[in-house]
Design a protein around this motif. Structure first.
Motif, PDB file in Angstrom:
ATOM      1  N   ARG A 192     -13.707  12.094  -7.195  1.00  0.00           N
ATOM      2  CA  ARG A 192     -13.264  10.763  -7.608  1.00  0.00           C
ATOM      3  C   ARG A 192     -11.807  10.765  -8.087  1.00  0.00           C
ATOM      4  NH1 ARG A 192     -17.181   8.048  -5.519  1.00  0.00           N
ATOM      5  NH2 ARG A 192     -19.244   8.453  -6.312  1.00  0.00           N
ATOM      6  N   GLN A 193     -11.144  11.929  -8.054  1.00  0.00           N
ATOM      7  CA  GLN A 193      -9.756  11.982  -8.499  1.00  0.00           C
ATOM      8  C   GLN A 193      -8.855  11.298  -7.478  1.00  0.00           C
ATOM      9  OE1 GLN A 193      -8.898  16.106  -9.009  1.00  0.00           O
ATOM     10  NE2 GLN A 193      -9.857  16.200 -11.015  1.00  0.00           N
ATOM     11  N   SER A 194      -7.749  10.760  -7.969  1.00  0.00           N
ATOM     12  CA  SER A 194      -6.802  10.126  -7.045  1.00  0.00           C
ATOM     13  C   SER A 194      -5.951  11.199  -6.368  1.00  0.00           C
ATOM     14  CB  SER A 194      -5.904   9.156  -7.809  1.00  0.00           C
ATOM     15  OG  SER A 194      -5.136   9.862  -8.748  1.00  0.00           O
ATOM     16  N   TRP A 195      -5.426  10.837  -5.215  1.00  0.00           N
ATOM     17  CA  TRP A 195      -4.562  11.752  -4.470  1.00  0.00           C
ATOM     18  C   TRP A 195      -3.243  11.905  -5.205  1.00  0.00           C
ATOM     19  CZ3 TRP A 195      -6.143  14.647  -0.559  1.00  0.00           C
ATOM     20  CH2 TRP A 195      -7.294  14.270   0.117  1.00  0.00           C
ATOM     21  N   PRO A 196      -2.598  13.075  -5.112  1.00  0.00           N
ATOM     22  CA  PRO A 196      -1.288  13.243  -5.740  1.00  0.00           C
ATOM     23  C   PRO A 196      -0.231  12.406  -5.023  1.00  0.00           C
ATOM     24  CG  PRO A 196      -1.850  15.173  -4.442  1.00  0.00           C
ATOM     25  CD  PRO A 196      -3.056  14.270  -4.441  1.00  0.00           C
ATOM     26  N   GLU A 197       0.844  12.139  -5.734  1.00  0.00           N
ATOM     27  CA  GLU A 197       1.956  11.397  -5.142  1.00  0.00           C
ATOM     28  C   GLU A 197       2.520  12.183  -3.960  1.00  0.00           C
ATOM     29  OE1 GLU A 197       3.274   8.350  -5.953  1.00  0.00           O
ATOM     30  OE2 GLU A 197       1.469   8.194  -7.171  1.00  0.00           O
ATOM     31  N   PRO A 198       3.063  11.487  -2.940  1.00  0.00           N
ATOM     32  CA  PRO A 198       3.660  12.213  -1.818  1.00  0.00           C
ATOM     33  C   PRO A 198       4.847  13.045  -2.303  1.00  0.00           C
ATOM     34  CG  PRO A 198       3.801   9.828  -1.495  1.00  0.00           C
ATOM     35  CD  PRO A 198       3.130  10.063  -2.797  1.00  0.00           C
ATOM     36  N   SER A 199       5.085  14.148  -1.615  1.00  0.00           N
ATOM     37  CA  SER A 199       6.202  15.017  -1.998  1.00  0.00           C
ATOM     38  C   SER A 199       7.519  14.310  -1.718  1.00  0.00           C
ATOM     39  CB  SER A 199       6.133  16.317  -1.200  1.00  0.00           C
ATOM     40  OG  SER A 199       6.480  16.069   0.147  1.00  0.00           O
ATOM     41  N   PRO A 200       8.605  14.749  -2.356  1.00  0.00           N
ATOM     42  CA  PRO A 200       9.919  14.158  -2.071  1.00  0.00           C
ATOM     43  C   PRO A 200      10.293  14.285  -0.599  1.00  0.00           C
ATOM     44  CG  PRO A 200      10.021  15.459  -4.072  1.00  0.00           C
ATOM     45  CD  PRO A 200       8.667  15.699  -3.464  1.00  0.00           C
ATOM     46  N   ALA A 201       9.885  15.373   0.048  1.00  0.00           N
ATOM     47  CA  ALA A 201      10.200  15.547   1.469  1.00  0.00           C
ATOM     48  C   ALA A 201       9.487  14.494   2.310  1.00  0.00           C
ATOM     49  CB  ALA A 201       9.810  16.947   1.922  1.00  0.00           C
ATOM     50  N   THR A 202       8.247  14.178   1.976  1.00  0.00           N
ATOM     51  CA  THR A 202       7.502  13.157   2.710  1.00  0.00           C
ATOM     52  C   THR A 202       8.152  11.789   2.514  1.00  0.00           C
ATOM     53  OG1 THR A 202       5.453  14.391   2.456  1.00  0.00           O
ATOM     54  CG2 THR A 202       5.253  12.066   2.976  1.00  0.00           C
ATOM     55  N   ALA A 203       8.534  11.490   1.292  1.00  0.00           N
ATOM     56  CA  ALA A 203       9.191  10.211   1.018  1.00  0.00           C
ATOM     57  C   ALA A 203      10.524  10.119   1.762  1.00  0.00           C
ATOM     58  CB  ALA A 203       9.404  10.048  -0.479  1.00  0.00           C
ATOM     59  N   ALA A 204      11.280  11.213   1.791  1.00  0.00           N
ATOM     60  CA  ALA A 204      12.563  11.217   2.500  1.00  0.00           C
ATOM     61  C   ALA A 204      12.357  11.018   3.994  1.00  0.00           C
ATOM     62  CB  ALA A 204      13.305  12.525   2.234  1.00  0.00           C
ATOM     63  N   ARG A 205      11.318  11.634   4.550  1.00  0.00           N
ATOM     64  CA  ARG A 205      11.036  11.486   5.975  1.00  0.00           C
ATOM     65  C   ARG A 205      10.702  10.027   6.303  1.00  0.00           C
ATOM     66  NH1 ARG A 205       8.534  15.863   6.512  1.00  0.00           N
ATOM     67  NH2 ARG A 205       6.532  15.207   5.718  1.00  0.00           N
ATOM     68  N   LYS A 206       9.952   9.384   5.439  1.00  0.00           N
ATOM     69  CA  LYS A 206       9.612   7.979   5.677  1.00  0.00           C
ATOM     70  C   LYS A 206      10.860   7.104   5.630  1.00  0.00           C
ATOM     71  CE  LYS A 206       4.837   8.103   4.189  1.00  0.00           C
ATOM     72  NZ  LYS A 206       3.848   7.623   3.219  1.00  0.00           N
ATOM     73  N   ARG A 207      11.753   7.379   4.665  1.00  0.00           N
ATOM     74  CA  ARG A 207      12.998   6.607   4.597  1.00  0.00           C
ATOM     75  C   ARG A 207      13.844   6.858   5.837  1.00  0.00           C
ATOM     76  NH1 ARG A 207      12.787   8.353  -0.678  1.00  0.00           N
ATOM     77  NH2 ARG A 207      14.317   9.986  -0.289  1.00  0.00           N
ATOM     78  N   ARG A 208      13.906   8.097   6.304  1.00  0.00           N
ATOM     79  CA  ARG A 208      14.710   8.457   7.457  1.00  0.00           C
ATOM     80  C   ARG A 208      14.218   7.724   8.701  1.00  0.00           C
ATOM     81  NH1 ARG A 208      14.754  13.895   7.000  1.00  0.00           N
ATOM     82  NH2 ARG A 208      12.757  14.068   7.997  1.00  0.00           N
ATOM     83  N   ASN A 209      12.933   7.523   8.822  1.00  0.00           N
ATOM     84  CA  ASN A 209      12.375   6.850   9.987  1.00  0.00           C
ATOM     85  C   ASN A 209      12.697   5.360  10.007  1.00  0.00           C
ATOM     86  OD1 ASN A 209      11.332   9.216  10.987  1.00  0.00           O
ATOM     87  ND2 ASN A 209       9.333   8.934  10.043  1.00  0.00           N
TER      88      ASN A 209
END
Length: 74
Positions: free
Chosen positions: A9-26
């Motif tokens: 029932r725990q929540s997922w951890p926040e996305p890593s900075p690399a994942t967030a950067a990849r999304k912004r780059r796209n």
């Protein structure tokens, strides 16, 4: 990294900075990517046309010599 069990029932951890950067780059549109590429090529064109420093040439020659197969001894 957290793994998730089916009854977890725990929540997922926040996305890593690399994942967030990849999304912004796209989010860049093709025209913006093209302009960035053209500007980078213009910026580095002079650097790419310069000869390698002597130290690098020596290091590359040493590396090439170490990778050559040795002559079998008789």
């Amino acid at each position: 990294m957290m793994t998730r069990e089916p009854d977890d029932r725990q929540s997922w951890p926040e996305p890593s900075p690399a994942t967030a950067a990849r999304k912004r780059r796209n989010r860049l549109d093709p025209a913006a990517r093209r302009r960035i590429g053209q500007n980078l090529r213009a910026l580095y064109a002079e650097v790419l046309s310069q000869p390698l420093p002597e130290r690098f040439e020596t290091l590359l020659a040493d590396l090439a010599a170490s990778l050559e197969p040795e002559e079998p001894s008789r």
